[in-house]
Enzyme design. Structure first.
Site, PDB file in Angstrom:
ATOM      1  N   ASN A 144       0.839  -1.193   0.000  1.00  0.00           N
ATOM      2  CA  ASN A 144       0.000   0.000   0.000  1.00  0.00           C
ATOM      3  C   ASN A 144       0.879   1.249   0.000  1.00  0.00           C
ATOM      4  OD1 ASN A 144      -2.620  -1.085  -0.023  1.00  0.00           O
ATOM      5  ND2 ASN A 144      -2.556  -1.468   2.178  1.00  0.00           N
ATOM      6  N   LYS A 198      -5.104   3.683  -6.404  1.00  0.00           N
ATOM      7  CA  LYS A 198      -5.270   2.737  -5.296  1.00  0.00           C
ATOM      8  C   LYS A 198      -5.197   3.457  -3.949  1.00  0.00           C
ATOM      9  CE  LYS A 198      -5.164  -1.222  -2.967  1.00  0.00           C
ATOM     10  NZ  LYS A 198      -3.945  -2.048  -2.984  1.00  0.00           N
ATOM     11  N   ASN A 237      -7.876   3.435  -0.837  1.00  0.00           N
ATOM     12  CA  ASN A 237      -7.511   3.156   0.556  1.00  0.00           C
ATOM     13  C   ASN A 237      -7.896   4.301   1.480  1.00  0.00           C
ATOM     14  OD1 ASN A 237      -6.388   0.563   0.338  1.00  0.00           O
ATOM     15  ND2 ASN A 237      -4.429   1.364  -0.343  1.00  0.00           N
ATOM     16  N   SER A 249     -10.991  -3.501   5.817  1.00  0.00           N
ATOM     17  CA  SER A 249      -9.741  -2.888   5.365  1.00  0.00           C
ATOM     18  C   SER A 249      -8.553  -3.462   6.122  1.00  0.00           C
ATOM     19  CB  SER A 249      -9.792  -1.375   5.556  1.00  0.00           C
ATOM     20  OG  SER A 249      -9.730  -1.028   6.927  1.00  0.00           O
ATOM     21  N   SER A 250      -7.372  -3.327   5.507  1.00  0.00           N
ATOM     22  CA  SER A 250      -6.149  -3.763   6.185  1.00  0.00           C
ATOM     23  C   SER A 250      -5.948  -2.980   7.479  1.00  0.00           C
ATOM     24  CB  SER A 250      -4.942  -3.595   5.265  1.00  0.00           C
ATOM     25  OG  SER A 250      -4.802  -2.247   4.863  1.00  0.00           O
TER      26      SER A 250
END
Length: 301
Positions: free
Chosen positions: A102, A178, A182, A247-248
């Protein structure tokens, strides 16, 4: 192809598992609990189309990457420099390191630590660790990789392993696209403890996401980044294609781990400050996640 995965979490285990399943010589380098489970029982790769145990090597030590032609670099953005320093003495001179992380600046940071070729990549996959040595794939799985001397061969290997892969001259723009996704989802999913599909149904959420996206786009434009595609449509599509995904950031907070929020909304805040672009909504989300992290850190202490 001999492949090493540095950082065998959900992303690393998914792509490493897919390559191992296709017959490549893969070693997963990760945490002891996962390594022990994988050594004992293989990697459980649970996807939307199959649920299998994949036999794959695993290690807790970066020396296992010795001789690898391809290194999938999948550690958290917070650990980029330290993990690269562990890896560097063991890298083959002609290895290609692909950053599957990320954030938008990890490849640049990697290049300051290693002499080998580094390629940035954009990862679109919904996956999580469902237990030691068990990765659960919830949707998507495509990669976008920047051109390199060996990226064509790597792309072919990934495609043959059922990983849709594209080589793009505008990976910087794709990374920003991306990043915007996020920034729109990660903090809100973490703070609300909700998966994407449920999150967007709650009052006011899509309005907040719209404000986050507008700030990110303004910062990207100030940084002269060309973002491909329709950003707003991409944001809406995430909730439809990854409805059950947390989400992470949510997964990190649930495990009491430090998140990557400094490299997501926090990065937008820093770039906005550098370019004179206001980012109040991103700043609030970044601050709230940091507060939760500090509270959970105090509880552990």
């Amino acid at each position: 192809m001999k492949v090493a995965v540095m950082g065998a979490g959900a992303v690393g285990c998914y792509y490493g598992g897919m390559l191992a399943r296709a017959g490549h010589d893969v070693v997963l380098i990760g945490r002891a609990q996962h390594v022990d489970a994988i050594r004992a029982h293989g990697l459980r790769l649970e996807t939307q189309s199959f649920d299998e145990r994949v036999r794959v090597a695993a290690s807790t030590d970066a020396h296992a990457a010795a001789g690898a032609q391809l290194v999938l670099f999948c550690v958290k953005s917070t650990d980029t420099e330290s993990a690269a320093q562990q890896l560097q003495p063991h890298l083959a001179p002609d290895a290609l390191i692909v950053s599957l992380q990320n954030g938008v600046d990890n490849a640049e940071r990697l290049r300051t630590q290693v002499a080998q070729e580094v390629a940035a990549a954009v990862v679109y996959v919904a996956a999580g660790m469902a237990g030691p040595g068990h990765v659960k794939h919830n949707g998507r799985g495509e990669l976008v990789i920047e051109p390199s001397a060996t990226s064509d061969a790597v792309a072919r290997a990934l495609i043959d392993a059922s990983v849709p892969t594209e080589i793009s001259d505008n990976v910087r723009g794709a990374l920003w696209a991306k990043l915007i996704l996020n920034c729109a989802y990660n903090a809100l999913s973490a703070l609300a403890h909700l998966p994407y599909g449920e999150l967007v149904q709650r009052d006011g959420v899509t309005d907040v996401m719209r404000d986050v996206v507008a700030e990110c786009v303004a910062v990207a434009q100030a940084d002269q980044v060309v973002i491909p595609g329709d950003v707003d449509a991409a944001v809406r599509r995430i909730a439809a294609t990854m409805a059950t995904q947390y989400s992470s950031t949510a997964q990190d907070l649930a495990r009491g781990r430090r998140s990557e929020i400094d490299h997501l909304n926090g990065y937008v805040v820093r770039r906005g400050a550098a370019r004179g672009v206001p980012t109040p909504v991103n700043r609030v989300l970044h601050t709230l996640v940091k507060l939760v992290e500090s509270r959970e850190g105090d509880a552990v202490a």
